[in-house]
Every structure is written in C-alpha cells, then in structure tokens.
Design a protein around this motif. Structure first.
Motif, short mmCIF file in Angstrom:
data_model
loop_
_atom_site.label_atom_id
_atom_site.label_comp_id
_atom_site.label_asym_id
_atom_site.label_seq_id
_atom_site.Cartn_x
_atom_site.Cartn_y
_atom_site.Cartn_z
N GLU A 32 -8.52 5.95 7.41
CA GLU A 32 -7.96 5.28 5.94
C GLU A 32 -6.75 4.55 6.20
O GLU A 32 -6.40 3.22 5.60
N LEU A 33 -5.89 4.98 7.14
CA LEU A 33 -4.34 4.46 7.10
C LEU A 33 -4.86 3.14 7.92
O LEU A 33 -4.18 1.76 7.62
N GLU A 54 0.70 -1.25 0.21
CA GLU A 54 -0.11 0.08 -0.09
C GLU A 54 0.74 1.18 -0.09
O GLU A 54 1.97 1.06 0.66
N ARG A 82 -6.21 0.52 5.59
CA ARG A 82 -4.96 -0.22 4.84
C ARG A 82 -4.28 -1.01 5.50
O ARG A 82 -3.99 -2.17 4.74
N SER A 87 -6.18 -4.45 6.07
CA SER A 87 -6.67 -5.18 5.00
C SER A 87 -5.26 -6.28 4.88
O SER A 87 -5.58 -7.29 4.15
N HIS A 88 -4.14 -6.28 5.67
CA HIS A 88 -3.17 -6.93 5.35
C HIS A 88 -2.70 -7.73 6.57
O HIS A 88 -1.71 -8.37 6.67
N VAL A 101 0.39 5.62 0.16
CA VAL A 101 -0.54 6.70 0.37
C VAL A 101 0.53 7.91 0.31
O VAL A 101 1.48 8.12 1.05
#
Length: 110
Positions: free
Chosen positions: A94-95, A84, A98, A101-102, A86
């Motif tokens: 948002e961070l 990812e 991200r 999601s991993h 940004v």
C-alpha cells in the motif's frame, strides 16, 4: 534518514523526489512494528523516492504543523506538499503504491 525540525525543509519540502515521512516515537508499539517495512521501502526505492523518519517527541514543531495526532502517521510529500496520508500501520504494498503514484514516469527512448 532521520529528519528534525531543523532539517525538515531541506530534506522533505525542497526535494525533487517524492518523500515518505514516517512520523513516530520510540514508545509507539505500532511504529516499531512497521519499522522493518519502512527500512525495506527505503532500500527498494533507491533514487526514486526518499524515506524519512521524524520522532515526534524530539521534533514537536513538525508534528504540530501537520496535525499529527496518532502514531504512526505516514505522509507522502511531493513538490513540498503533503499528497498522501496513512494513519496507523500499513502494508508495504500500500505504501509503495502511494509513493509510486507520485513518482515521475520513467522515460524510454524509442
């Protein structure tokens, strides 16, 4: 956690957890603006992920390796690979999304 050219591999690339790396510099106003968000994330994530900061002025090899051209740049690494990216200031939600999601799914006993 501050990361240097010398410690980047052991802290970021060899880590089993997702790692959020904040590439910034002391003179960067946007970097200073998101610093509280980065510290909150580090506290919130505990053992789920690692949050690291790289000063690009003091560690030019890492910045060059990952093509850091604008600050702040935030990258999530998983299994030694950037997954990812940004560029610019980002919101905490948002961070977190991200990074999450991993993250490995939590295991529950039935």
């Amino acid at each position: 956690m501050d990361v240097t050219d010398a410690t980047f591999s052991s802290v970021v690339l060899d880590n089993d957890l997702p790692v959020l790396v904040d590439f910034g510099a002391d003179w960067c106003g946007a970097c200073r603006m998101i610093e509280p968000v980065i510290h909150e994330l580090a506290s919130d994530l505990g053992g789920q992920a690692v949050v690291a900061q790289v000063d690009v002025d003091d560690n030019p090899q890492i910045a060059a390796r990952y093509g850091i051209k604008a600050l702040p740049t935030l990258m999530v690494f998983k299994d030694g690979q950037p997954v990812e990216k940004v560029v610019g200031a980002a919101r905490k939600a948002e961070l977190r999304a991200r990074i999450d999601s991993h993250s490995a799914p939590s295991k529950t006993l039935l």
